[in-house]
Design a protein around this motif. Structure first.
Motif, PDB file in Angstrom:
ATOM      1  N   ALA A 150       0.855  -1.193   0.000  1.00 43.01           N
ATOM      2  CA  ALA A 150       0.000   0.000   0.000  1.00 43.01           C
ATOM      3  C   ALA A 150       0.885   1.236   0.000  1.00 43.01           C
ATOM      4  O   ALA A 150       2.106   1.156   0.166  1.00 43.01           O
ATOM      5  N   PHE A 151       0.242   2.379  -0.166  1.00 42.88           N
ATOM      6  CA  PHE A 151       0.967   3.643  -0.043  1.00 42.88           C
ATOM      7  C   PHE A 151       1.323   3.859   1.430  1.00 42.88           C
ATOM      8  O   PHE A 151       0.652   3.347   2.330  1.00 42.88           O
ATOM      9  N   ARG A 210      -1.055   4.536   4.364  1.00 39.17           N
ATOM     10  CA  ARG A 210      -2.010   3.495   4.760  1.00 39.17           C
ATOM     11  C   ARG A 210      -1.349   2.339   5.522  1.00 39.17           C
ATOM     12  O   ARG A 210      -2.045   1.458   6.028  1.00 39.17           O
ATOM     13  N   ILE A 222      -7.459  -6.299   4.179  1.00 39.44           N
ATOM     14  CA  ILE A 222      -6.618  -5.671   3.147  1.00 39.44           C
ATOM     15  C   ILE A 222      -7.470  -4.779   2.249  1.00 39.44           C
ATOM     16  O   ILE A 222      -7.125  -3.615   1.988  1.00 39.44           O
ATOM     17  N   ALA A 223      -8.579  -5.312   1.793  1.00 40.08           N
ATOM     18  CA  ALA A 223      -9.449  -4.528   0.902  1.00 40.08           C
ATOM     19  C   ALA A 223      -9.987  -3.294   1.624  1.00 40.08           C
ATOM     20  O   ALA A 223     -10.011  -2.188   1.064  1.00 40.08           O
ATOM     21  N   ASP A 224     -10.387  -3.472   2.881  1.00 39.84           N
ATOM     22  CA  ASP A 224     -11.011  -2.363   3.611  1.00 39.84           C
ATOM     23  C   ASP A 224     -10.028  -1.250   3.952  1.00 39.84           C
ATOM     24  O   ASP A 224     -10.432  -0.097   4.141  1.00 39.84           O
ATOM     25  N   GLY A 259      -7.289  -0.492   2.052  1.00 38.29           N
ATOM     26  CA  GLY A 259      -6.632   0.081   0.877  1.00 38.29           C
ATOM     27  C   GLY A 259      -5.346  -0.584   0.445  1.00 38.29           C
ATOM     28  O   GLY A 259      -4.524   0.034  -0.228  1.00 38.29           O
ATOM     29  N   GLY A 260      -5.158  -1.845   0.781  1.00 39.25           N
ATOM     30  CA  GLY A 260      -3.989  -2.557   0.272  1.00 39.25           C
ATOM     31  C   GLY A 260      -4.334  -3.323  -0.988  1.00 39.25           C
ATOM     32  O   GLY A 260      -5.502  -3.476  -1.342  1.00 39.25           O
ATOM     33  N   THR A 261      -3.300  -3.802  -1.681  1.00 36.05           N
ATOM     34  CA  THR A 261      -3.523  -4.679  -2.828  1.00 36.05           C
ATOM     35  C   THR A 261      -3.494  -6.120  -2.338  1.00 36.05           C
ATOM     36  O   THR A 261      -2.797  -6.444  -1.370  1.00 36.05           O
TER      37      THR A 261
END
Lengths: 516, 516
Positions: A396-397, A400, A464-466, A468-470
């Motif tokens: 993630a960025f 995050r 992960i989805a919630d 903001g990760g890939t």
């Protein structure tokens, strides 16, 4: 010693490494397992029962292209090509589960043989799974229908070395250590050292968008690739006329990560670099993960980056501390490892010092270097002891990262509350705008460890989805991440990829059910 | 002075720059033109005659979405959006050629307005050409059927700044200088300075896979992009959850370079860097191009790279020498320019010295810096004088560069043998494995300069294909390069892209005839 001096390890189906040379768990680890309530499971390994599926016309088709001596239909060969090396794969292997058994294993020797296999498969009703190293940990070898495996190990040549451009054309079946050995003869290195290095190969690196432990210095595999040849059921695509081009979308980046769903990558042109004449590894201690995180971000954004840059969190550091060689027997905090291919760079060390780091010397660095490919070997004895151990990863960025790390850890702990887990985490790949997070989970096996992990993994995927990760920074999609991947890119992007697949593989023979 | 201090220049249709402030040709250039047999053409500029094409229901559709005040149907507005800035475009403009005149210009203000325009265009029979800066030099604004132009200038916001991740979300219509000014307020720079900088915008940089003059230090625009939002006729795609991912193909790299054929990029998330507090530019002299080429390759492969790195060949150096400020009035050889955003790096200079370079001081560097966006302004007065002047560019791996340069030069000289040309060349973008080549051609106009250039360009394209270059390093494909592009990637890859287009734009309303 450099990576090209490492022997090529014979991986064994259902077990990482050679069973004749088992890796023992450290005594401290065995002790720690007791605290997690781990007990040796009752049952042993179940032998597979064959389920032959190849028809006579299919066999004739395969032998007609590669020769009878390059088609294996015996159970042993096929069982050795069944699934990859996720913990779930290992557990299913132990249970003798043949649901993903290929009907045959084919060993083509040339691009043209691969192309002929793909062009004709539909006519005899065959689906095809490409196999280069077989080290998938995301169900990349478990398609949705019966299939034959195309093992690329005979495509093992360094085809061309362009020393002016510093590029090498390597065939897809060249394993990691073999690639380094071939390049070392000429004084070069690829610099790609994923944990699967001993078993994985060039084609798999490309198809699965691999990233290695020296990514801070050498970049990801997708950043090393300047050209690709892809055999598809409808013909061959060659991409990469220049390092960079403004001529349309970058089609290399469409093939990279396509995981065999569009065709089989038969060779890759990679950027190479002069082989380093010296290497340095050392440990750095930070008060806690947040301080360490700020320090590695500083290096990622302002440099100078070392070749290797890793940061363990408190739990991972504490587990490593069980090994008395690491960090002088334990002084708390978190451990970072930095490594240099080439001269030691004091400027990097200065940044870490300014960010609150303490140099822990070469000891921890050397311990990490020696053990850098060891972790997968420990999984089998851990399973033998009754522990469930698995890894997952995301990226993630930077902004995050803290919330992402907390959410995934929390989700895993909650999902595994009946068998309280240890959740270890580290950062091993950094970019100017963000980083990867790699989690290791250890707990006691329940009665159904496959279902136990599925529940934990789904909880982690949601976290992960919630936050903001890939869904994957370097393991890929396979079948295990397919649903989460589709949610990540959205239905319209999935349709666009399906349209590409349908164009290149209209009969759906390539890796059905994988990726898309 | 840094780039964000530059004024936003009002580009004029059919002429680069403001006609109220014409740029005069240097006297030396006017002299040189005489040697090329250049004579002022007889005819003047022809005014366009309108060819209205918008039906009432189409106008109602457009005004229903953006409001009547944001739809222009007057000839002046539409003529100002006709074609881009290739020499052929300028010549056609002068001839009053309205064949590529849009039927209307629409100015949406939000992503949702763009999305609504694209979703409904097919229902009223409209084709759409996206327009951000309008600086295409490859026919990127000249589709194969009548169309309306969607001008993105009202999408001009810095939407989000993430200082921890060092990313900025910029809307597609933000022009280069505006982007720098918005970021400078917070102490950051994007670092993207193509020669079209004053007129081009973020969406165009992304759609056309732009590369700027500071690419050695900041990378290409496609390397700066970490996220994108694409409005398509079938809905919106958002890509980029992390700096890098192994979750399938990199869809960012499928959207980058798609040139409006899939949809309209409405915003881009870019990596940003701290604004430099100092800058240095200087010239270096090499005995000849081959020596200079070896020197810049040394820097590209082993570093340390400066921010700007350019190398002119003998002819380009000689033309520049006509300006007495450059290289001390002329001492032969070839000129390189290096630039640093930040402190001067002596190690870079040491590499150049070791490679046979002589430091020519800050003079040539400053001359280059001041004139770095000037070249496009000179084209109009050159055309006025009767000269044909145009540029083309390519890229290749290092080992192919000498043969590629020779072949393109030879092809241009042969194709223009009736009006013997000057062919200038420089390298302005370098990579570890290769570099770009940028050619400038100057000769006397024939009676039909459009056809004259078409012949020359086709010869150059063939030379590029035959010697292993890509058809474009940074200008893009548009309509001018479409045929060569298709030959470069092959019919199967073209089909794959067409499949993507058909999925996202089933009615073919997006930029018909451009790219694919």
């Amino acid at each position: 010693m450099t990576e090209s001096d490492l022997p090529v390890v014979q991986l064994t189906p259902g077990r990482w490494g050679d069973p004749a040379h088992p890796v023992d768990l450290p005594a401290a680890a065995v002790d720690a397992l007791k605290h997690l309530g781990v007990r040796r499971p009752a049952g042993g390994t179940v032998d597979p029962v064959d389920r032959p599926g190849l028809a006579a016309d299919q066999l004739a088709f395969l032998t007609g292209i590669v020769g009878a001596e390059h088609v294996s239909t015996d159970l042993d060969s096929r069982w050795a090509h069944t699934r990859g090396y996720s913990t779930t794969d290992l557990l299913r292997h132990r249970a003798g589960d043949t649901s993903d058994l290929p009907d045959a294993v084919v060993y083509p020797a040339t691009h043209d043989e691969v192309a002929a296999l793909l062009a004709g498969s539909a006519s005899v009703g065959l689906a095809v799974v490409p196999y280069s190293g077989g080290t998938s940990v995301v169900g990349g070898l478990a398609p949705s229908r019966r299939f034959v495996t195309v093992d690329l190990r005979r495509l093992d040549q360094l085809v061309e070395l362009d020393e002016v451009s510093r590029t090498a054309t390597l065939q897809a079946g060249v394993r990691g250590p073999a690639a380094e050995a071939l390049l070392a003869e000429h004084g070069y290195t690829l610099g790609h050292f994923p944990q699967s290095y001993e078993g994985a190969s060039i084609g798999g690196y490309a198809a699965a968008r691999s990233s290695g432990q020296s990514s801070a210095g050498y970049g990801r595999f997708d950043q090393m690739v300047v050209g690709l040849t892809l055999a598809t059921p409808r013909g061959t695509i060659e991409v990469g006329r220049a390092p960079m081009s403004a001529a349309g979308p970058d089609l290399r980046q469409l093939v990279l990560g396509s995981e065999g769903a569009f065709g089989i990558i038969t060779s890759v042109v990679v950027r190479i670099r002069p082989r380093p004449t010296e290497r340095h590894f050392e440990g750095w201690r930070f008060e806690n993960f947040d301080v360490g995180l700020a320090a590695v971000r500083r290096l990622a954004q302002d440099g100078p980056l070392p070749t290797v840059l890793r940061l363990s969190d408190e739990v991972e550091t504490a587990v490593n501390l069980a090994d008395p060689d690491v960090l002088g027997g334990g002084s708390g905090g978190v451990l970072a490892i930095i490594g240099f291919d080439g001269p030691y760079n004091q400027a990097t060390a200065d940044v870490l010092t300014a960010a609150g780091g303490e140099n822990a010397g070469e000891g921890p660095g050397e311990t990490w270097r020696v053990g850098r490919y060891r972790a997968p070997y420990l999984r089998d004895p851990l399973l033998d002891e009754g522990a469930l151990v698995e890894t997952l990863e995301t990226a993630a960025f930077w902004s995050r990262i803290p919330a992402l790390k907390a959410a995934v850890t929390e989700a895993l702990v909650a999902a595994l509350s009946e068998t309280p887990p240890l959740v270890l985490c580290h950062i091993s790949h950094v970019y100017e705008t963000g980083a990867s997070l790699y989690f290791t989970v250890i707990c006691a096996q329940s009665d159904d460890p496959v279902a136990q992990w599925r529940t934990a993994k789904q909880a982690a995927n949601k976290a992960i989805a919630d936050t903001g990760g890939t869904i994957s920074h370097h393991h890929g999609v396979g079948t295990d991440h397919r649903e989460a991947y589709h949610a990540e890119i959205g239905p319209l992007a999935v349709e666009a990829l399906q349209a590409v697949k349908h164009t290149l593989d209209p009969d759906g023979v390539m890796n059905p059910g994988i990726l898309i």
